[in-house]
Design an enzyme around this catalytic site. Sequence first.
Site, short mmCIF file in Angstrom:
data_model
loop_
_atom_site.label_atom_id
_atom_site.label_comp_id
_atom_site.label_asym_id
_atom_site.label_seq_id
_atom_site.Cartn_x
_atom_site.Cartn_y
_atom_site.Cartn_z
N GLY A 13 53.47 34.11 49.67
CA GLY A 13 52.54 32.93 49.03
C GLY A 13 53.42 31.66 48.70
O GLY A 13 53.14 30.93 47.87
N ALA A 14 54.20 31.47 49.83
CA ALA A 14 55.11 30.62 49.62
C ALA A 14 54.74 29.10 50.19
O ALA A 14 55.75 28.14 49.98
CB ALA A 14 56.57 30.82 50.20
N ARG A 16 52.41 27.13 49.05
CA ARG A 16 52.26 26.04 48.05
C ARG A 16 52.42 26.65 46.59
O ARG A 16 52.75 27.80 46.65
CB ARG A 16 50.47 25.76 47.86
CG ARG A 16 50.09 25.40 49.21
CD ARG A 16 48.53 25.01 49.10
NE ARG A 16 47.90 24.39 50.17
CZ ARG A 16 47.39 25.17 51.39
NH1 ARG A 16 47.17 26.55 51.29
NH2 ARG A 16 46.81 24.44 52.17
N ASP A 63 49.37 36.93 56.44
CA ASP A 63 48.29 37.31 55.57
C ASP A 63 48.73 38.73 55.11
O ASP A 63 48.59 39.79 55.73
CB ASP A 63 47.11 37.47 56.28
CG ASP A 63 45.71 37.79 55.57
OD1 ASP A 63 45.97 38.09 54.38
OD2 ASP A 63 44.86 37.69 56.15
N VAL A 64 48.92 38.61 53.91
CA VAL A 64 49.56 39.81 53.06
C VAL A 64 48.53 41.12 52.60
O VAL A 64 48.77 41.97 52.57
CB VAL A 64 50.26 39.56 51.73
CG1 VAL A 64 51.47 38.69 52.11
CG2 VAL A 64 49.17 38.95 50.82
N SER A 143 50.82 38.97 36.25
CA SER A 143 49.97 38.24 35.12
C SER A 143 49.87 38.82 33.99
O SER A 143 49.71 40.00 33.81
CB SER A 143 48.55 37.91 35.98
OG SER A 143 47.78 37.00 34.93
N TYR A 157 40.47 40.50 39.12
CA TYR A 157 41.88 40.02 39.24
C TYR A 157 42.86 40.75 38.29
O TYR A 157 43.98 41.23 38.67
CB TYR A 157 41.88 38.54 38.90
CG TYR A 157 43.07 37.84 38.81
CD1 TYR A 157 43.88 37.62 40.04
CD2 TYR A 157 43.63 37.35 37.51
CE1 TYR A 157 45.17 37.05 39.95
CE2 TYR A 157 45.06 36.84 37.72
CZ TYR A 157 45.67 36.65 38.88
OH TYR A 157 46.93 35.92 38.72
N ALA A 160 43.53 44.14 39.58
CA ALA A 160 44.58 44.07 40.70
C ALA A 160 45.91 43.83 40.08
O ALA A 160 46.89 44.31 40.75
CB ALA A 160 44.16 43.12 41.55
#
Length: 271
Positions: A13-14, A16, A63-64, A143, A157, A160
């Site tokens: 995810g690097a 942005r 695409d993870v 999170s 979310y 997950a």
Amino acid sequence: MSEFQDVRVVVTGAGRGLGRGIAETFARAGARVMLGARTLAPAEEAVAAIRAAGGVARAVECDVTRHADCTALIAATVEAYGGVDVLIHCAADIPHGGLGSVSDEKLETGLASIAKAAWWLLDAARPHMARAPGGGRFIAIGSVNGTVSVVPGMTAYGMAKAALLAFVRGAAIDVVGDGITVNAIQPGLIATDNARRVLGEEGLAAYGATVPAGRAGTPADIAHACLFFASPAAGYVTGASLVMDGGASLAPGSGGRGDILRDRLRAQVEG
């Protein structure tokens, strides 16, 4: 010489936001960084900026949500740098919605990008990280949502991210014999470019007013925590999670109207 000089770091995810900030921080510290991103163009822009500043970086389209892509990202890093020392999983395809309002496809994408990808990435990197000088380091960006707090309309979310935290605790025991630590960071709202685009500076300031620390977090805040977990100083820390929300989860009822604002803002851009 920096303790991260020539350390081989992978960041998902690097392209942005938070992931880019983490990648740039490690590059400034002397690490050789591989940026994994679903959309390659922003990642290549980040690589150019890192190189312009004297750092070492490459980018791979990844695409993870695809097991094969996770495996390929690790293989590309080994080919480019000769191994993997630190792996930071920051990517997340955020499924917005509560029970009854999230499609099976979006639910699966969220779980795959956040929790399944952590499994696939560490599994692929494990033999290489086991040979890392000073021990391997896996860091998951989780999170506070779904683990220490609940945001209305973000059930998928939060689920997950809770699964990701469960993985961190279990995997820490799975790989401790290989000299690999596994830890998590649990941010609240972070002032990324996307957050600024959605909320504006005024919106971020309004959210910050509801946080005990008086502001939203920054990518630098999270990146510095990653530096600690990746450092020799954290060699005795594994299976841990660090909440970084400025104290927001400690005082959920103190804001009145601010709590409503905070929940709305976090539901849009948290993570």
